[in-house]
Write a protein that holds these residues in place. Structure first.
Motif, PDB file in Angstrom:
ATOM      1  N   UNK A   2       0.842  -1.193   0.000  1.00 42.38           N
ATOM      2  CA  UNK A   2       0.000   0.000   0.000  1.00 42.38           C
ATOM      3  C   UNK A   2       0.882   1.250   0.000  1.00 42.38           C
ATOM      4  N   UNK A   3       0.516   2.181  -0.864  1.00 41.22           N
ATOM      5  CA  UNK A   3       1.218   3.468  -0.892  1.00 41.22           C
ATOM      6  C   UNK A   3       0.210   4.601  -0.951  1.00 41.22           C
ATOM      7  N   UNK A   4       0.442   5.606  -0.139  1.00 40.54           N
ATOM      8  CA  UNK A   4      -0.309   6.850  -0.190  1.00 40.54           C
ATOM      9  C   UNK A   4       0.708   7.959  -0.428  1.00 40.54           C
ATOM     10  N   UNK A   5       0.523   8.697  -1.507  1.00 43.69           N
ATOM     11  CA  UNK A   5       1.508   9.710  -1.878  1.00 43.69           C
ATOM     12  C   UNK A   5       0.825  11.067  -1.981  1.00 43.69           C
ATOM     13  N   UNK A   6       1.189  11.961  -1.071  1.00 40.01           N
ATOM     14  CA  UNK A   6       0.616  13.304  -1.080  1.00 40.01           C
ATOM     15  C   UNK A   6       1.407  14.217  -2.005  1.00 40.01           C
ATOM     16  N   UNK A   7       0.734  15.222  -2.509  1.00 39.96           N
ATOM     17  CA  UNK A   7       1.386  16.249  -3.310  1.00 39.96           C
ATOM     18  C   UNK A   7       0.581  17.532  -3.209  1.00 39.96           C
ATOM     19  N   UNK A   8       1.186  18.621  -3.643  1.00 37.18           N
ATOM     20  CA  UNK A   8       0.473  19.889  -3.694  1.00 37.18           C
ATOM     21  C   UNK A   8       0.815  20.884  -2.606  1.00 37.18           C
ATOM     22  N   UNK A   9       1.663  20.489  -1.678  1.00 32.05           N
ATOM     23  CA  UNK A   9       2.044  21.417  -0.625  1.00 32.05           C
ATOM     24  C   UNK A   9       2.926  22.534  -1.151  1.00 32.05           C
ATOM     25  N   UNK A  10       3.141  23.541  -0.326  1.00 27.80           N
ATOM     26  CA  UNK A  10       3.991  24.647  -0.727  1.00 27.80           C
ATOM     27  C   UNK A  10       3.819  25.841   0.171  1.00 27.80           C
ATOM     28  N   UNK A  11       4.418  26.929  -0.247  1.00 30.41           N
ATOM     29  CA  UNK A  11       4.354  28.195   0.485  1.00 30.41           C
ATOM     30  C   UNK A  11       3.257  29.055  -0.124  1.00 30.41           C
ATOM     31  N   UNK A  12       2.387  29.557   0.719  1.00 26.40           N
ATOM     32  CA  UNK A  12       1.289  30.373   0.226  1.00 26.40           C
ATOM     33  C   UNK A  12       1.060  31.519   1.200  1.00 26.40           C
ATOM     34  N   UNK A  13       0.719  32.658   0.666  1.00 24.95           N
ATOM     35  CA  UNK A  13       0.447  33.813   1.516  1.00 24.95           C
ATOM     36  C   UNK A  13      -0.879  33.636   2.243  1.00 24.95           C
ATOM     37  N   UNK A  14      -0.985  34.273   3.369  1.00 24.60           N
ATOM     38  CA  UNK A  14      -2.241  34.240   4.118  1.00 24.60           C
ATOM     39  C   UNK A  14      -3.380  34.694   3.210  1.00 24.60           C
ATOM     40  N   UNK A  15      -4.453  33.921   3.259  1.00 24.78           N
ATOM     41  CA  UNK A  15      -5.599  34.205   2.411  1.00 24.78           C
ATOM     42  C   UNK A  15      -5.590  33.453   1.102  1.00 24.78           C
ATOM     43  N   UNK A  16      -4.478  32.813   0.811  1.00 21.31           N
ATOM     44  CA  UNK A  16      -4.359  32.072  -0.429  1.00 21.31           C
ATOM     45  C   UNK A  16      -4.959  30.681  -0.350  1.00 21.31           C
ATOM     46  N   UNK A  17      -4.786  29.929  -1.438  1.00 16.84           N
ATOM     47  CA  UNK A  17      -5.385  28.604  -1.550  1.00 16.84           C
ATOM     48  C   UNK A  17      -4.363  27.575  -1.998  1.00 16.84           C
ATOM     49  N   UNK A  18      -4.598  26.347  -1.590  1.00 18.41           N
ATOM     50  CA  UNK A  18      -3.802  25.204  -2.040  1.00 18.41           C
ATOM     51  C   UNK A  18      -4.731  24.019  -2.191  1.00 18.41           C
ATOM     52  N   UNK A  19      -4.378  23.126  -3.095  1.00 21.18           N
ATOM     53  CA  UNK A  19      -5.110  21.870  -3.231  1.00 21.18           C
ATOM     54  C   UNK A  19      -4.126  20.721  -3.057  1.00 21.18           C
ATOM     55  N   UNK A  20      -4.324  19.975  -2.016  1.00 19.89           N
ATOM     56  CA  UNK A  20      -3.499  18.793  -1.781  1.00 19.89           C
ATOM     57  C   UNK A  20      -4.156  17.587  -2.424  1.00 19.89           C
ATOM     58  N   UNK A  21      -3.327  16.695  -2.931  1.00 18.20           N
ATOM     59  CA  UNK A  21      -3.808  15.444  -3.498  1.00 18.20           C
ATOM     60  C   UNK A  21      -3.122  14.292  -2.793  1.00 18.20           C
ATOM     61  N   UNK A  22      -3.793  13.174  -2.762  1.00 14.69           N
ATOM     62  CA  UNK A  22      -3.218  11.954  -2.199  1.00 14.69           C
ATOM     63  C   UNK A  22      -3.608  10.805  -3.109  1.00 14.69           C
ATOM     64  N   UNK A  23      -2.618  10.244  -3.775  1.00 14.48           N
ATOM     65  CA  UNK A  23      -2.846   9.131  -4.681  1.00 14.48           C
ATOM     66  C   UNK A  23      -2.567   7.824  -3.960  1.00 14.48           C
ATOM     67  N   UNK A  24      -3.523   6.918  -4.023  1.00 14.02           N
ATOM     68  CA  UNK A  24      -3.408   5.646  -3.315  1.00 14.02           C
ATOM     69  C   UNK A  24      -3.194   4.503  -4.292  1.00 14.02           C
ATOM     70  N   UNK A  25      -2.442   3.524  -3.860  1.00 18.54           N
ATOM     71  CA  UNK A  25      -2.253   2.310  -4.648  1.00 18.54           C
ATOM     72  C   UNK A  25      -2.073   1.142  -3.697  1.00 18.54           C
ATOM     73  N   UNK A  26      -2.368  -0.060  -4.214  1.00 19.84           N
ATOM     74  CA  UNK A  26      -2.165  -1.262  -3.419  1.00 19.84           C
ATOM     75  C   UNK A  26      -3.287  -1.585  -2.459  1.00 19.84           C
ATOM     76  N   UNK A  27      -4.396  -0.862  -2.544  1.00 21.32           N
ATOM     77  CA  UNK A  27      -5.549  -1.152  -1.694  1.00 21.32           C
ATOM     78  C   UNK A  27      -6.821  -0.924  -2.490  1.00 21.32           C
ATOM     79  N   UNK A  28      -7.911  -1.512  -2.011  1.00 22.53           N
ATOM     80  CA  UNK A  28      -9.210  -1.284  -2.640  1.00 22.53           C
ATOM     81  C   UNK A  28      -9.713   0.051  -2.137  1.00 22.53           C
ATOM     82  N   UNK A  29      -9.378   1.083  -2.873  1.00 25.53           N
ATOM     83  CA  UNK A  29      -9.552   2.461  -2.421  1.00 25.53           C
ATOM     84  C   UNK A  29     -10.978   2.735  -1.976  1.00 25.53           C
ATOM     85  N   UNK A  30     -11.939   2.223  -2.717  1.00 23.38           N
ATOM     86  CA  UNK A  30     -13.341   2.529  -2.428  1.00 23.38           C
ATOM     87  C   UNK A  30     -13.845   1.862  -1.156  1.00 23.38           C
ATOM     88  N   UNK A  31     -13.022   1.045  -0.524  1.00 19.71           N
ATOM     89  CA  UNK A  31     -13.399   0.417   0.742  1.00 19.71           C
ATOM     90  C   UNK A  31     -12.871   1.179   1.947  1.00 19.71           C
TER      91      UNK A  31
END
Length: 124
Positions: A2-31
């Motif tokens: 099983x692997x969970x891999x996050x991405x999308x982090x970074x430096x952002x000014x106050x009031x800004x936005x970020x979208x984090x993602x987490x891609x999963x593998x090796x498991x029945x994700x929908x469970x």
């Protein structure tokens, strides 16, 4: 493996936005309920958000409610954390976690799989 891999982090000014993602593998994700936690320097790990297996009934910690949205795409084995109106106190390493549950667990001990984390820094 099983692997969970996050991405999308970074430096952002106050009031800004970020979208984090987490891609999963090796498991029945929908469970799996998929959660987000964060760890800030000098603080204990904190629950942020969780979404159930079908994408319904997300639960948020009060400090992020109204600013953060979690969603998932079971076809892509990916869960997302959209963070808006970021504050300096949101600065932390964010981890996604998978828990074999039909519900929406909020305790870290209820999650069996964890990603490596992605750093979010909210500047003044």
């Amino acid at each position: 493996q099983v692997q969970l891999v996050e991405s999308g982090g970074g430096l952002v000014q106050a009031g800004g936005s970020l979208r984090l993602s987490c891609a999963a593998s090796g498991l029945t994700f929908s469970s799996y309920a998929m959660g987000w936690f964060r760890l800030a320097p000098g603080k204990a790990r904190e629950f942020v958000a969780v979404i159930n297996w079908s994408g319904g009934k997300p639960v948020y910690t009060p400090s992020v409610k109204g600013r953060v949205t979690t969603s998932r795409d079971n076809a892509k084995n990916t869960v997302y954390l959209q963070m808006n109106s970021l504050k300096p106190e949101d600065t932390a390493t964010y981890y996604c976690a998978g828990g074999r549950s039909l519900w929406t667990p909020t305790e870290g001990t209820q999650f069996g799989y964890w990603g490596q984390g992605t750093l979010v820094t909210g500047s003044e």
